[in-house]
Design a protein around this motif. Structure first.
Motif: not given
Length: 110
Positions: A73-79, A66-68, A32-36
């Motif tokens: 977020c469609e516009s930023n897959h890192k979050v 594919d949990c990620e 999963l994303p783990m931004h910052r």
């Protein structure tokens, strides 16, 4: 100590091989994303993306969850998509957990 990409892949391959030798199927979920949230965010994000790409293209596993993609977020897959973020940018919200549960292909239950 931060393990290398090759170390992590070797660990996954060990568990994949062990499961298959015992006649078990193995399904693996993307990270999963783990931004910052990491000690070294750029390195951690690069590793997470590399691992997810390896998982998505892996022919040794029996299936991918594919949990990620279920929570990003469609516009930023890192979050996380905001509705899927618990607020700590690391754990999914109840909606995120619901989406992750529903992204598991039905054939994996059989």
């Amino acid at each position: 100590h931060f393990p290398s990409f090759d170390d992590i892949v070797a660990g996954y391959k060990h568990y994949i091989d062990t499961a298959h030798k015992k006649g078990m199927k193995i399904y693996i979920a993307t990270l999963l994303p783990m931004h910052r949230k990491a000690a070294d965010p750029a390195r951690t994000e690069d590793m997470r993306c590399r691992m997810n790409e390896w998982l998505r293209n892996n022919k040794e596993i029996d299936g991918l969850i594919d949990c990620e993609a279920a929570v990003w977020c469609e516009s930023n897959h890192k979050v996380f998509e905001p509705v899927c973020d618990s607020g700590d940018h690391l754990h999914p919200s109840v909606e995120g957990a619901r989406r992750m549960a529903y992204c598991i292909p039905e054939e994996y239950y059989k």
